[in-house]
Design a protein around this motif. Sequence first.
Motif, PDB file in Angstrom:
ATOM      1  N   ALA A 112      18.574 -18.514  47.836  1.00 32.12           N
ATOM      2  CA  ALA A 112      19.753 -17.677  47.566  1.00 32.12           C
ATOM      3  C   ALA A 112      19.879 -17.376  46.071  1.00 32.12           C
ATOM      4  CB  ALA A 112      21.006 -18.376  48.078  1.00 32.12           C
ATOM      5  N   VAL A 113      19.643 -18.395  45.236  1.00 27.36           N
ATOM      6  CA  VAL A 113      19.743 -18.226  43.781  1.00 27.36           C
ATOM      7  C   VAL A 113      18.663 -17.256  43.294  1.00 27.36           C
ATOM      8  CG1 VAL A 113      19.336 -19.420  41.588  1.00 27.36           C
ATOM      9  CG2 VAL A 113      20.838 -20.448  43.309  1.00 27.36           C
ATOM     10  N   GLU A 114      17.441 -17.456  43.774  1.00 28.09           N
ATOM     11  CA  GLU A 114      16.339 -16.602  43.312  1.00 28.09           C
ATOM     12  C   GLU A 114      16.502 -15.159  43.793  1.00 28.09           C
ATOM     13  OE1 GLU A 114      12.985 -19.999  42.452  1.00 28.09           O
ATOM     14  OE2 GLU A 114      12.600 -18.599  44.101  1.00 28.09           O
ATOM     15  N   GLU A 115      17.122 -15.015  44.965  1.00 22.44           N
ATOM     16  CA  GLU A 115      17.379 -13.674  45.476  1.00 22.44           C
ATOM     17  C   GLU A 115      18.361 -12.931  44.568  1.00 22.44           C
ATOM     18  OE1 GLU A 115      15.882 -12.102  47.651  1.00 22.44           O
ATOM     19  OE2 GLU A 115      17.195 -10.478  48.329  1.00 22.44           O
ATOM     20  N   ARG A 116      19.403 -13.632  44.119  1.00 18.91           N
ATOM     21  CA  ARG A 116      20.371 -13.013  43.184  1.00 18.91           C
ATOM     22  C   ARG A 116      19.672 -12.635  41.887  1.00 18.91           C
ATOM     23  NH1 ARG A 116      25.444 -11.596  45.142  1.00 18.91           N
ATOM     24  NH2 ARG A 116      25.805 -11.132  42.938  1.00 18.91           N
ATOM     25  N   ALA A 117      18.876 -13.566  41.371  1.00 20.47           N
ATOM     26  CA  ALA A 117      18.204 -13.317  40.098  1.00 20.47           C
ATOM     27  C   ALA A 117      17.201 -12.165  40.232  1.00 20.47           C
ATOM     28  CB  ALA A 117      17.503 -14.586  39.624  1.00 20.47           C
ATOM     29  N   HIS A 132      21.945 -18.410  31.711  1.00 21.80           N
ATOM     30  CA  HIS A 132      22.665 -19.447  32.458  1.00 21.80           C
ATOM     31  C   HIS A 132      24.121 -19.006  32.699  1.00 21.80           C
ATOM     32  CE1 HIS A 132      23.720 -23.823  33.270  1.00 21.80           C
ATOM     33  NE2 HIS A 132      24.910 -23.337  32.951  1.00 21.80           N
ATOM     34  N   GLU A 133      24.774 -18.500  31.648  1.00 24.65           N
ATOM     35  CA  GLU A 133      26.173 -18.042  31.800  1.00 24.65           C
ATOM     36  C   GLU A 133      26.234 -16.812  32.701  1.00 24.65           C
ATOM     37  OE1 GLU A 133      28.157 -20.143  30.802  1.00 24.65           O
ATOM     38  OE2 GLU A 133      27.019 -21.187  29.250  1.00 24.65           O
ATOM     39  N   MET A 136      26.741 -15.420  40.451  1.00 23.71           N
ATOM     40  CA  MET A 136      26.821 -16.173  41.716  1.00 23.71           C
ATOM     41  C   MET A 136      28.282 -16.148  42.167  1.00 23.71           C
ATOM     42  SD  MET A 136      23.666 -17.235  42.236  1.00 23.71           S
ATOM     43  CE  MET A 136      23.928 -18.356  43.602  1.00 23.71           C
ATOM     44  N   PRO A 137      28.583 -15.450  43.261  1.00 19.89           N
ATOM     45  CA  PRO A 137      30.002 -15.239  43.643  1.00 19.89           C
ATOM     46  C   PRO A 137      30.794 -16.537  43.806  1.00 19.89           C
ATOM     47  CG  PRO A 137      28.510 -13.936  45.017  1.00 19.89           C
ATOM     48  CD  PRO A 137      27.645 -14.849  44.212  1.00 19.89           C
ATOM     49  N   THR A 138      30.161 -17.574  44.346  1.00 23.29           N
ATOM     50  CA  THR A 138      30.918 -18.816  44.571  1.00 23.29           C
ATOM     51  C   THR A 138      31.374 -19.444  43.256  1.00 23.29           C
ATOM     52  OG1 THR A 138      28.755 -19.876  44.726  1.00 23.29           O
ATOM     53  CG2 THR A 138      29.934 -19.502  46.790  1.00 23.29           C
ATOM     54  N   HIS A 139      30.553 -19.287  42.209  1.00 24.25           N
ATOM     55  CA  HIS A 139      30.893 -19.929  40.932  1.00 24.25           C
ATOM     56  C   HIS A 139      32.210 -19.405  40.391  1.00 24.25           C
ATOM     57  CE1 HIS A 139      26.565 -21.358  39.815  1.00 24.25           C
ATOM     58  NE2 HIS A 139      26.729 -21.318  41.113  1.00 24.25           N
ATOM     59  N   ARG A 140      32.292 -18.092  40.249  1.00 25.05           N
ATOM     60  CA  ARG A 140      33.490 -17.568  39.580  1.00 25.05           C
ATOM     61  C   ARG A 140      34.705 -17.563  40.509  1.00 25.05           C
ATOM     62  NH1 ARG A 140      31.380 -11.402  38.708  1.00 25.05           N
ATOM     63  NH2 ARG A 140      31.126 -10.953  40.892  1.00 25.05           N
ATOM     64  N   LYS A 141      34.442 -17.699  41.812  1.00 29.43           N
ATOM     65  CA  LYS A 141      35.561 -17.797  42.740  1.00 29.43           C
ATOM     66  C   LYS A 141      36.238 -19.169  42.589  1.00 29.43           C
ATOM     67  CE  LYS A 141      34.438 -15.261  46.413  1.00 29.43           C
ATOM     68  NZ  LYS A 141      33.629 -15.149  47.644  1.00 29.43           N
ATOM     69  N   PHE A 191      18.545 -20.165  38.199  1.00 34.57           N
ATOM     70  CA  PHE A 191      18.705 -18.716  38.039  1.00 34.57           C
ATOM     71  C   PHE A 191      18.130 -18.290  36.685  1.00 34.57           C
ATOM     72  CE2 PHE A 191      20.901 -14.891  36.790  1.00 34.57           C
ATOM     73  CZ  PHE A 191      21.316 -14.226  37.938  1.00 34.57           C
ATOM     74  N   ALA A 192      18.517 -19.018  35.640  1.00 39.26           N
ATOM     75  CA  ALA A 192      18.056 -18.674  34.281  1.00 39.26           C
ATOM     76  C   ALA A 192      16.539 -18.821  34.170  1.00 39.26           C
ATOM     77  CB  ALA A 192      18.758 -19.565  33.250  1.00 39.26           C
TER      78      ALA A 192
END
Length: 312
Positions: A16-21, A110-111, A117-122, A149-150
């Motif tokens: 999921a992380v690599e897909e976003r990146a 990283h930031e 990542m939607p869950t992070h800022r939610k 991700f970074a």
Amino acid sequence: MTKPDDSSLDPEDLRAVEERARKLLDRAAAWDRFPVPLDDILAAAEVRVAPTSMFDAAAIIAYVRSKAADAGVRIKSAVAKVFGLYDAAESLIHIDDKVAKSKQTFLTLHETAHHDMPTHRKLFRFFQDCEKTLAPEIADQFEREANNFARYALFKGDTYARYAADCAFEIKTPMNLAKKFGASVYASAREFARTNHRACVVYILEPIQFVNGHGAEAVVRRIEPSPSFIMQFGRPTDAKITLSHVLGPVMPIGRKMTRPVSLLIRDRNGVPHECVAEAFDTKHNVLILLYPINALTASTILLPPGFGAAVA
Ligand SMILES: [Zn+2]
């Protein structure tokens, strides 16, 4: 003690992380541009970096704490010196411009992950990053996700591994690729080993010290073996390299580099292998690249010339 590396995520989370990146690199058209085009990545992610002159971690944290009192804002707290921050409400990244350029690049990615990542800022209004949250052994799931991700964005998936495979197998390769990818030599050397198809290991040492009565020695900061090295030799656990250690003669003392040195390393079955090790002193760290070139086994059979032809 070397630090354990448990930066890995569950396969599903990693995907999921690599897909976003990957999608972000697509949107920023960043795949074929080196080093990673940060401005376009930020624009594609729709997040901004505050002017560096504004970086004042204490003031920003105090500001957010004052907000936290009212609106149920959640803050991830860090204990060490903060040098990167992400403010979800403002879609704003703060980076300490006093840290090395390559570290700023990794921090920014990283930031950006916390933003993307939607869950992070939610779940959190505010992320504060320090040496601890960026370290591979961080236990926190969100920080691991941001680091993965970074890493993916910086080394562009397997692009780094493919470039490394086309270069000479020597310590200069991760150093040259560090420049190309905008990574620190440390991160590049780790990526070189962990993605290499050959058996090899990179030792990252703290600067060499001269201890009374013991001569030169260096504390091991991290050891990064390739997967096939682990299979063959196991995972090294050396905490310190002294002159009497097998890698002692490789330490670059009074010089920048140690040219390839031949030495014997035993595999998991106790079989000695001829290996080559070379070293480079980056001033911040000493890197040693070690890899086997030949097995010296008692059962090695030297075939007479023409043997192949005789049995064919
Ligand atoms: Zn973070």
